[in-house]
Design an enzyme around this catalytic site. Structure first.
Site, PDB file in Angstrom:
ATOM      1  N   ASP A 181       6.474  -5.640   6.805  1.00  0.00           N
ATOM      2  CA  ASP A 181       5.130  -4.837   6.739  1.00  0.00           C
ATOM      3  C   ASP A 181       4.112  -6.056   6.049  1.00  0.00           C
ATOM      4  OD1 ASP A 181       2.878  -3.352   6.748  1.00  0.00           O
ATOM      5  OD2 ASP A 181       3.632  -1.986   5.424  1.00  0.00           O
ATOM      6  N   ASP A 225       1.074  -1.201   0.030  1.00  0.00           N
ATOM      7  CA  ASP A 225       0.084   0.067   0.153  1.00  0.00           C
ATOM      8  C   ASP A 225       0.926   1.225   0.015  1.00  0.00           C
ATOM      9  OD1 ASP A 225       0.690   0.617   2.880  1.00  0.00           O
ATOM     10  OD2 ASP A 225      -0.434  -0.980   3.358  1.00  0.00           O
ATOM     11  N   PRO A 249       1.220 -16.302   1.687  1.00  0.00           N
ATOM     12  CA  PRO A 249       2.639 -15.951   1.223  1.00  0.00           C
ATOM     13  C   PRO A 249       3.412 -15.328   2.346  1.00  0.00           C
ATOM     14  CG  PRO A 249       0.964 -14.689   0.272  1.00  0.00           C
ATOM     15  CD  PRO A 249       0.256 -15.702   0.865  1.00  0.00           C
TER      16      PRO A 249
END
Lengths: 276, 276
Positions: free
Chosen positions: A155, A86, A162
């Site tokens: 993060d 993000d 995954p």
């Protein structure tokens, strides 16, 4: 008609939010990706049904993941963010003048593209000339990097799919090797109410690899229990100290930096029971 | 069949919990009272559809409401809890040897009875010989009391219905008068994410009545946003200081006491913007 999005944060607990509209939804190679516009939190990035970040409360998570260890280092020049497609962590990293390169390594390119398009307040830093975005497996990138970074920020999503590899001792060893000799790292490590075993494991794992590991806390309303933990691990600088000028923030400040390491008793239990 | 209880914490945000069974449910004179057994939080007291307390996380709220100001006073002998019919605040108050009398004034006797019966871990203190339980309006009791208490704890529901009066300047003046000349009080003051105007108003109100008012924070998973505020107001002792021996707790400790007053920037805004 009222549309409500509900995340089952545990099999027996959920958060539910009134939705204005679904902004985008797609199956990527790795996960189910949605951005929805909620009345309470603004736009919300949802991966595999789990809230990753929202316009209203992302500042807490991103500031607290980034600034504690950025401040603990005297002059971080090369910074790596693993995950964090993000761009919110990168945006915070760029607030330090010492930063020459900020590298984002995100496995899912469609997350980055969707956030660039629909979450510009969060992803804005990705346009900065100091930033390189690599669409590849963070595990592989870290394994290949040796003595390269001053700061590494993990993060990640929850430790499923995954992201599972990002919570293993093997990865922590690779992070250690990818850091310079005075490097420091931080990782998001879930909720001390909900994910107690995980926090214990990660803390013990990082504490076995790095000379210094410390757990700290922040309040993120859209994450399970609202109380979130991060683990900082360092080769030499104590993560509790601030060595930089203040930067502009909405949650983090120097008082909060110190306070975040003051653990309630039921959290101290997870890190050996002593005051840090 | 799966039964889920959902509290709409705001018109656009809810918490939802898987329920094992409804332990009791009744209409009292004042409110809809339920105790449900949830998978995530154990037994949960729900008044008018709002979570009041749960077996699993009540320790945070009760310890942080009580110990900050109990510790700030050098020897609290006479303590009043307004509201708090579950008895959790009284249980914490009784941990101090200096306490001679602990008075609970709760408007709804059926809350006290239900908690005595179904939430014994929380209500256990109510059996103590130092405790008096008064079933009456806390506003009236406080108005009639002059110079009587060392510590007053306002353990109210949300500022709607019978609790509305507990958030007014008139009540704060009555609390001031009901306290001894070195008295100190604390009140629960809702979430800095969700109830910003209320916190500002209460803080300004208490700051106008008492020489010292300070806001502090704790993480309560079942309350809106998970981040909860309390306001301490004092005639002379600074609520930031600890003047007593430690007591046995699961959340509160001396480090947490100090850290709770270290406010994130977006919370500092509510109390004038300065570091406390």
């Amino acid at each position: 008609m009222e549309l409500w999005f509900t995340e089952k944060q545990t099999p027996a607990l959920g958060i539910t939010c009134l939705v204005r509209e679904t902004v985008c939804r797609q199956k990527t190679r790795y996960q189910d990706l949605a951005i929805i516009d909620t009345v309470e939190f603004g736009r919300m990035l949802v991966l595999d049904g789990m809230v990753m970040t929202t316009e209203k409360d992302e500042f807490v998570y991103h500031e607290m993941l980034v600034h504690v260890v950025m401040q603990a280092h005297p002059a971080p020049r090369h910074v790596l963010v693993v995950g964090g497609g993000d761009g919110g962590a990168i945006r915070e990293v760029l607030k330090y003048e010492s930063v020459e390169t900020a590298t984002l390594v995100e496995i899912d390119g469609e997350v980055v593209e969707a956030c660039r398009k629909y979450l510009p307040q969060i992803s804005c830093g990705l346009q900065d000339p100091r930033v390189t975005v690599l669409i590849e497996d963070g595990l592989e990138h870290v394994k290949r990097s040796v003595g390269k970074y001053d700061v590494i920020l993990v993060d990640s999503t929850e430790p499923v799919g995954p992201a599972r590899g990002l919570f293993t001792v093997e990865f922590f060893r690779d992070v250690y090797r990818a850091l310079k000799k005075d490097g420091i790292m931080a990782a998001q490590t879930e909720s001390p109410f909900v994910n107690r075993e995980l926090i214990k494991e990660v803390f013990a794992g990082l504490g076995g690899v790095f000379p210094l590991a410390r757990l700290y806390l922040a309040s993120v309303p859209t994450y399970p229990s609202g109380l979130w933990s991060f683990t900082a691990a360092s080769k030499c600088y104590d993560p509790k100290n601030c060595r930089q000028k203040p930067v502009e923030t909405k949650y983090y400040n120097f008082a909060v930096h110190g306070a975040a390491f003051c653990l309630p008793g039921f959290v101290r239990e997870l890190v050996g029971g002593k005051e840090q």
